[in-house]
Design a protein around this motif. Structure first.
Motif, PDB file in Angstrom:
ATOM      1  N   SER A   1     -67.553  38.489 -56.250  1.00 54.57           N
ATOM      2  CA  SER A   1     -68.031  39.393 -57.287  1.00 54.57           C
ATOM      3  C   SER A   1     -69.225  38.817 -58.020  1.00 54.57           C
ATOM      4  N   ALA A   2     -69.410  37.508 -57.949  1.00 50.54           N
ATOM      5  CA  ALA A   2     -70.599  36.875 -58.531  1.00 50.54           C
ATOM      6  C   ALA A   2     -71.002  35.742 -57.617  1.00 50.54           C
TER       7      ALA A   2
ATOM      8  N   GLU B   1     -76.273  33.622 -61.341  1.00 46.91           N
ATOM      9  CA  GLU B   1     -75.063  34.440 -61.214  1.00 46.91           C
ATOM     10  C   GLU B   1     -75.457  35.865 -60.871  1.00 46.91           C
TER      11      GLU B   1
ATOM     12  N   SER C   1     -73.923  39.146 -60.558  1.00 49.01           N
ATOM     13  CA  SER C   1     -72.661  39.716 -61.002  1.00 49.01           C
ATOM     14  C   SER C   1     -72.687  41.231 -60.874  1.00 49.01           C
TER      15      SER C   1
ATOM     16  N   MET D   1     -63.739  37.420 -64.482  1.00 50.89           N
ATOM     17  CA  MET D   1     -65.020  36.801 -64.826  1.00 50.89           C
ATOM     18  C   MET D   1     -64.806  35.516 -65.613  1.00 50.89           C
TER      19      MET D   1
ATOM     20  N   GLN E   1     -66.118  31.896 -64.460  1.00 50.94           N
ATOM     21  CA  GLN E   1     -67.057  31.118 -65.259  1.00 50.94           C
ATOM     22  C   GLN E   1     -66.472  29.811 -65.794  1.00 50.94           C
TER      23      GLN E   1
ATOM     24  N   ARG F   1     -77.191  41.293 -63.457  1.00 51.53           N
ATOM     25  CA  ARG F   1     -76.035  42.165 -63.479  1.00 51.53           C
ATOM     26  C   ARG F   1     -76.378  43.504 -62.856  1.00 51.53           C
TER      27      ARG F   1
END
Length: 262
Positions: free
Chosen positions: A18-19, A39, A41, A116, A120, A259
Motif C-alpha cells: 500500500s506504500a 512513500e 501511498s 499506515m 510507518q 499520495r
C-alpha cells in the motif's frame, strides 16, 4: 553537479504494497551517506506493479485485470514489471534495484489508518510512539542535531517521529517560516528562554532552533538550486531534496510522500 544517477545510486529497494519506500544512499563515503525515503501511498496495485506472470494463479484470479506476459518488462522467468515502469527496469538492469516480495505481518489489520501506523513504525500491534525513520536517526545519534531529519510534506509523518531529533517539516520552501501574527514574529524569533533543568522547555527550545535555522537554509537552498534534470510532472518533491543536498545541509534522512487518493 548532482545528477539523477548520483542521487539514486547504490541502493534502491522497492516493496510492493500500500506504500512503497524507495531508499537511496550515496557511496561517496560512509560517514556522508544520505537516506532518502519516498512513500508512495494510496492505490498501488502490487500484483500489477511487479507481476508474477510465471504463476498461472495470477491469471486465474484476475481474468480481467491481469497484464499479458507479452506486454511486461520481463525481469526473470517468473516476474515482470508493469509496462509503465521503464525507469525501474533500467535500474534493475544496472544492478541498482532490489524487489522485496511478500511484505506483511501476522494478524493484519484491515483498518487503513491502523495499517499506515504499522507501516510507518515498522512495529505491528505494538503501539510504538516513534517511527522507523526516527528510530534510525536515534540509532545514528542520541544527541539532538538540527536539520538531521527533513520531512517534505504538509504535515509530519509518524515515520520520522524521533526520541532525540526534531524533524524539519515543510511543503513549500517559499512559505516555510515560523507561524505567528505579523506583529509578533520578531518577538517569537527572539524567544529562547533558559530551560535550566526543565526538559520540556529544553525540547521546545530545540524545536524552535531547528525550525529557525532550517527555514532560512532551506529557503536559500531551493531558491538558488539550478539543475538540467527533468523531475517530471509528478510532485514527488525530489527536486527539493536534491536542492538541500546540493546546498550541503547536514540532513542525513529525508522523507517525502506522494499520495494517490484516486
Amino acid at each position: 553537479m548532482l545528477t539523477r544517477r548520483r542521487f539514486a545510486k547504490a541502493a534502491v529497494t522497492l516493496a510492493a504494497g500500500s506504500a512503497l519506500p524507495v531508499l537511496a544512499g550515496s557511496t561517496e563515503g560512509r560517514d556522508d551517506r544520505i537516506l532518502v525515503v519516498v512513500e508512495l501511498s494510496g492505490g498501488n496495485d502490487g500484483l500489477n506493479c511487479v507481476v508474477p506472470y510465471g504463476d498461472d494463479a495470477y491469471y486465474r484470479a484476475r481474468p480481467n485485470l491481469a497484464i499479458a506476459a507479452n506486454r511486461l518488462l520481463v525481469l526473470d522467468d517468473h516476474f515482470g514489471l508493469n509496462p509503465g515502469m521503464l525507469g525501474f527496469q533500467r535500474l534493475w538492469q544496472e544492478g541498482d534495484l532490489a524487489i522485496v516480495h511478500g511484505c506483511g505481518y501476522e494478524h493484519p489489520s484491515f483498518s487503513h489508518f491502523t495499517s499506515m501506523a504499522y507501516w510507518q513504525t515498522a512495529a505491528p500491534n505494538a503501539g510504538n510512539a516513534y517511527g522507523w525513520v526516527g528510530r534510525v536517526a536515534d540509532a545514528m545519534s542520541q544527541r539532538p542535531e538540527p536539520n538531521f531529519i527533513i520531512n517534505i510534506d504538509s504535515t509530519q509523518s509518524l515515520a520520522v517521529t524521533s526520541r532525540y531529533h526534531s524533524p524539519v517539516v515543510f511543503d513549500d520552501p517559499a512559505r516555510f517560516q515560523r507561524s505567528g501574527f505579523a506583529q509578533t514574529r520578531d518577538v517569537l524569533a527572539g524567544l529562547n528562554p533558559d530551560a535550566g533543568n526543565n526538559k520540556n522547555l529544553a525540547f521546545m527550545n530545540q524545536v524552535a532552533r531547528s525550525a529557525e535555522e532550517g527555514s532560512a537554509r532551506i529557503h536559500a537552498a531551493c531558491a538558488s538550486y539550478q539543475t538540467p534534470v527533468d523531475y517530471g510532472i509528478v510532485p514527488l518533491d525530489l527536486n527539493k531534496v536534491a536542492a538541500c543536498i546540493a546546498a550541503g545541509l547536514p540532513t542525513r534522512l529525508y522523507y517525502v510522500a506522494f499520495r494517490n487518493n484516486s
